[in-house]
Enzyme design. Structure first.
Site, PDB file in Angstrom:
ATOM      1  CD  GLU A  95      -3.159  -0.959   2.050  1.00 16.63           C
ATOM      2  OE1 GLU A  95      -2.994  -0.274   3.081  1.00 16.63           O
ATOM      3  OE2 GLU A  95      -4.224  -1.531   1.788  1.00 16.63           O
ATOM      4  CD  GLU A 107      -3.937  -5.889   2.513  1.00 14.57           C
ATOM      5  OE1 GLU A 107      -4.622  -5.264   3.350  1.00 14.57           O
ATOM      6  OE2 GLU A 107      -2.739  -5.682   2.325  1.00 14.57           O
TER       7      GLU A 107
END
Ligand code: GLA
Length: 677
Positions: free
Chosen positions: A166, A323
């Protein structure tokens, strides 16, 4: 009963996910064995096999695990995890370990710590505590990822590379000296001269004219509103810096390995700092992280939008949900558990919108650390739980959906989405803080999907040929060539619906003069003379009986029909909605935000205008189709509590049951039907 027209099949080839989807759609998770004693790992493997987990993301936060001190490398445990996964037939999505520096790195080099806009430093103790522009951080990160890549490039468990994690989640905007220097370099490359920068930024305003590059700072906290063009360029620069981090690792990986390389995007409602259109081309697999955001009025609608945007980033090809959560997260004010059937609805929504795999954060719920109350595939309470049984059901569903892999969503409608517009619309000194970019985009997206219209989310720079309807919500910043492409699309027979707050500024954030919406004035045949935003909570009525909120403006038509007028409010009597016929095409303008029902009715009309077959779907029910060269799958996701009936013929993709007539979908349930050809 509803009839849903079958769309033309298309083929899609060469997905890097194809090798991972031969036995089922990908079912994966983050796996953090370093948090657990060795004894736990065997049980992990056994239970992963029971659940059908096929892909694990390992070594994401592994820096202090594999490189615990300067010059010390310790790969024994990671070697064993890789071998164990391989022995159990589980593929590895291998992290480069650069997501968060080990404590020794920041102790040795405190200068890499990020600095916030008020000039205060951020310390280690959480994660991602580094400045993205720091040459020192970059050198250490290159060394860590190189060691990982060299060691595991030929490991048989390796399926793909997961660069960092991320990128930019916490540290996208850094204001330290290294960032300032990099920002100046970026500006110099963009503008070439200080004079050009002064022109682009409009620095004659408030005595901001620069004489030399070293006078320029990142837009740090100031006493008043800041220069919006400077803010915008800093946003562009910051997205580019994070992309550079990805690129450096990806290039190094590709020198040693042919496995696909990716990183996990955050296409969500709360991260707006990364312009993923400029990143997408550099990913071998588009991967997104998505969690239901309970702070929103309609978290499920946001999921649908995010999934459509992720498919857009993937250019329509299969993508991976890298995710998501089985239940609650731990970073919202109220971390709600999922309701009955909600996990399956979420999973199937992503698949319906193009995901060829679903991965979760994380495998085993942590006992320690900042995320110990975050849900996982294997909950704290173990396997004798409803949560675990649901996980087994999800795994089985993904396995049975194998034939869906590689199929595509086909849409006749497109919605334009643009990070630069998000930035420029919401920067300081704007007409109304109630005009939030995502609100406008979500409203348009929900109106389309609520009308039964499948929609692709595309960039403002994309070709539009092939679409019949293009919706342009709040496209605040528009380049000339992009406005021209939209005009051509209409001239060629397309239907465009353009909303307020579109076409207002050019790429330097300079207002397009002569009346709003400057870039689209001629196409729409209108001139808007003055913004007249509504007050908080204020609504207005239109002469067609509709209601609207957030915005009004004072416009006149120059070459368009008035489709509805404001009856009251600051633009009473003036046009609220216009339509201009352009040959076979038409261009609509919306000068306010209609109620959800009115918006659906309008976009249904526009879709019919455009020749798109619309079949109203019951509110709260998603009906989406994925097609491949010779097969078609109809996904029905019933978010309501009532049973609905949808016309379909074929075979239930999960149960195998033959379906000869309308399919009944119970409240809260999903059905996936492989349609008879
Ligand atoms: C992100 C991160 C994960 C984890 C989850 C929690 O997606 O990538 O490491 O923190 O959030 O929701």
């Amino acid at each position: 009963m509803l009839a849903v027209d079958r769309l033309a099949p298309e083929t899609r080839q060469g997905s890097p996910l194809e090798p991972l989807t031969r036995d089922g759609l990908v079912f994966g998770c983050d796996y953090n064995p370093e948090q657990w004693d060795r004894a736990v790992w065997d049980e992990d493997m056994r239970l992963m096999r029971q659940a059908g987990v096929s892909l694990v993301a390992v070594n994401i936060f592994g820096w202090s695990w594999i490189n615990p001190a300067p010059g010390v490398w310790s790969f024994d445990e990671l070697d064993e995890v890789m071998d164990l996964a391989h022995a159990h037939g589980i593929r590895v999505n291998l992290g480069t370990a650069t997501a968060s520096p080990a404590p020794w790195v920041t102790t040795r080099h405190p200068e890499i710590l990020p600095v916030a806009e008020d000039g205060t430093r951020r310390f280690p103790g959480g994660r991602q505590a580094y400045c993205p522009s720091s040459p020192v951080f970059r050198a250490y990160a290159a060394e860590v990822s190189r060691r990982v890549v060299e060691r595991y490039a030929d490991h048989p468990a390796l399926a793909m590379w997961h660069v960092s994690n991320e990128l930019g989640c916490h540290n996208s905007l850094c204001y330290c000296d290294a960032s300032a220097a990099a920002f100046r370099g970026w500006l110099e490359a963009r503008y070439g001269s200080i004079a050009a920068l002064n022109t682009a930024w409009g620095t004659s305003f408030w005595s901001q004219r620069y004489g030399a590059w070293d006078e320029i700072l990142p837009p740090m906290t100031a006493l008043s509103l800041r220069n919006p063009a400077q803010l915008l360029d800093f946003q562009r620069f910051s997205s580019d810096q994070q992309l550079e981090l990805y690129r450096a690792e990806a290039e190094a990986i590709r020198r040693h390995s042919t496995a696909p390389v990716t990183t996990n995007f955050m296409v969500t409602a709360h991260i707006r700092t990364l312009d993923y259109w400029s990143w997408a081309g550099e990913m071998d697999v588009i991967a997104n992280d998505h969690y239901l955001d309970r702070r929103l009025a309609d978290p499920t609608a946001e999921l649908s939008f995010a999934a459509d945007l992720t498919r857009g980033l993937a250019g329509g090809t299969p993508w991976l949900l890298m995710e998501t959560s089985t239940g609650a997260v731990n970073w919202q004010p109220h971390n709600l558990a999922k309701g009955e059937g909600e996990l399956l609805r979420n999973v199937v929504s992503h698949v319906a919108r193009g995901a060829d795999g679903i991965c979760f954060f994380q495998w085993r719920a942590s006992a320690q650390g900042a995320e110990k109350f975050h849900s996982a595939l294997l909950p704290h309470a173990g396997t004798d739980t409803a949560q675990w049984r649901t996980v087994l059901e999800v795994g089985e569903t993904l396995r049975r959906l194998q034939p869906v892999a590689g199929s595509q969503v086909h849409s006749d409608a497109a919605l334009l989405f643009d990070w630069e517009s998000w930035w420029s619309l919401e920067n300081e000194g704007r007409p109304s803080e109630d005009v939030r970019y995502l609100d406008q985009v979500h409203a348009a997206h929900a109106a389309l999907t609520g009308s039964g219209v499948s929609v692709d989310v595309v960039s403002a720079h994309d070709e539009l040929t092939g679409y019949r309807l293009v919706v342009v919500p709040a496209l605040h910043l528009v380049r000339d060539e992009d406005a021209a492409r939209i005009a051509r699309f209409v001239e060629d027979g397309g239907t465009a619906v353009i909303t307020f707050a579109s076409g207002i500024v050019d790429e330097d954030d300079r207002v397009r003069l002569g009346g709003y919406p400057g870039a689209f004035r001629d196409l729409l045949g209108i001139v808007s003379e003055e913004f007249a935003p509504l007050g908080p909570g204020q609504t207005v009525t239109l002469d067609d009986g509709g209601t609207a909120s957030v915005w009004a403006e004072r416009l006149r038509v120059t070459d368009a029909e008035v489709d509805a007028r404001f009856l009251d409010g600051p633009a009473a009597g003036l046009p609220a909605r216009t339509r201009r016929a352009v040959g076979e095409g038409s261009a609509w303008y919306l000068a306010t935000l209609p109620s959800a029902a009115d918006y659906r009715a309008l976009l249904s009309r526009a879709a019919q205008d455009a020749g798109i077959p619309t079949t109203p779907v019951p509110l709260g029910v998603d009906v989406i189709r994925r097609v491949s060269a010779d097969r078609a799958f109809l996904f029905v996701i019933n978010h309501t509590t009532d049973t609905v009936e949808i016309a379909a013929r074929g075979r239930d993709a999960i149960s195998g049951e033959a379906i000869a007539g309308p399919v009944r979908v119970a409240g809260g349930a999903v059905r996936i039907i492989e349609e008879a050809s």
